[in-house]
Enzyme design. Sequence first.
Site, PDB file in Angstrom:
ATOM      1  CG  HIS A 141      -2.073   0.926   1.114  1.00 19.57           C
ATOM      2  ND1 HIS A 141      -1.965   2.305   1.199  1.00 19.57           N
ATOM      3  CD2 HIS A 141      -3.383   0.671   0.895  1.00 19.57           C
ATOM      4  CE1 HIS A 141      -3.156   2.856   1.049  1.00 19.57           C
ATOM      5  NE2 HIS A 141      -4.033   1.890   0.855  1.00 19.57           N
ATOM      6  CG  HIS A 142       1.513   5.347  -2.553  1.00 17.40           C
ATOM      7  ND1 HIS A 142       2.582   5.963  -1.931  1.00 17.40           N
ATOM      8  CD2 HIS A 142       1.578   5.728  -3.856  1.00 17.40           C
ATOM      9  CE1 HIS A 142       3.252   6.684  -2.813  1.00 17.40           C
ATOM     10  NE2 HIS A 142       2.675   6.550  -3.984  1.00 17.40           N
ATOM     11  CB  ALA A 143      -0.635   4.206   3.649  1.00 15.66           C
ATOM     12  CG  ASN A 307       4.147   7.937   1.059  1.00 13.89           C
ATOM     13  OD1 ASN A 307       4.196   7.704  -0.142  1.00 13.89           O
ATOM     14  ND2 ASN A 307       3.526   7.118   1.909  1.00 13.89           N
TER      15      ASN A 307
END
Length: 457
Positions: A141-143, A307
């Site tokens: 997941h990008h999180a 991120n």
Amino acid sequence: MARLDRVSGYDAFFLELESDTQPVNVCCLLELDTSSTGGYRYDGLVDALDARVAAAPDFRLKLADSQLNPANPVWVEDQDFRLDRHVHRIGLPRPGGRSELAEICGHIAALPLDRSRPLWEMWVIEGPEEADSVSVMMKSHHAAVDGVGGADLLMQLCGLDSGVPVAEKVSGPPATGRIEMATAGIADVVRRPWRLVTAVPDTARTVVHTVQRAVSGEAMAPPFAAPSTVFNAPFTNRRNVAFTQVELADVKKVKEKFGITVNDVVVAMTSGALRRFLLDRDELPEQPMVATVPMSTRDKSNRPGRNHTMWMFCRLATDIEDVAERLETICGNISHAKGHGNEMAPTLIQDWTEFLGKSVLNAVVRLARNIPLPDRPIHNLVLSNVPGPQHPLYFLGCAIRAQYPFGPIVIGAGLNVTVMSLNGRLGIGVISCPDLVADVWDLADAFPVALEELLQI
């Protein structure tokens, strides 16, 4: 009270961004040569993964939250972690070519991750014959990861040779009680206004620099200045992918001839591929397409979180027919965009997302999702270039023959092109939605042609 590993505001944005039609997954397809391990055995691959995951706590972290917590969730170790919940096995239908592989990968990329477990999966894709090479699709997941973070996470499963080290288990963050989580969450909310101490002055400076650059003609492309294309329409939860690779040595020939960077060549190659693809469809817009290009801030940001990027808008000069003129224009556009981006505070996005909090972020995302798409899109696509190691690499003991990264597509721009280098080659991954474009192979196949055009200048 021990400091909790709390999800940052920027990471939480990607959690809020996810919807039924928009899984926010970061994927990577690996084509493996299993001869280095004496041949393919599924059990052997899983055992090697088990040994690596035991020594890598990041693979065992999951989200924890409670109704009493007013702040973002925290990362804790999954006390009930089971590898078989994350590793899946699937067979490649005959004839077992790239089209069949891409169809499976598109399906995998479209599946949302279970948020009650660590946010990653590994899909082992076996060929029609047992002796065939094996492919692996990794998904996070990008999180939990950005582009560079995803590459770093993948490296924890890789080595410089075919050996898989025996390592003792490394523990992750401890379990967190509801009261502790709520108390820390309240403290986080109380501290939130202090983000304005840096966010407001940084924003003011960014506005001033933007106005100055706009007046001098040296600003990056503004949002909502992109032309409408087939990719800029509402999409469904389906995904289709295509992939290709080019020699890094050829990219460097262009780089050295014109005194530019590898990233400049990647952007120019993408421009040429998009121009050819849309011309063949008689859909090339008269105005240049605009790409959102992530810029890593890991070496500049001291903020917590997974991120660490800023975003710059870059015109791709797809409206210019002459290849040399197009390259020169693109290099100028990138120079302006980089200069503009470097004048922005590297923690600006992190500070504002921390200040807004999950409730406001959720409201903003829901509002954006329900607003009809404008006639002039924010951008046309996301284009990401992630540097990788330039030596042979082994995934769980298997030599990596090729790797192809795939990022998520986001509201208003149903196309993502991600490039990642490995051992002298650039792997190029293209992902879209089949309800926008039925087949993206024509776009992927245009990349080597676009590079050849640059070599011929």
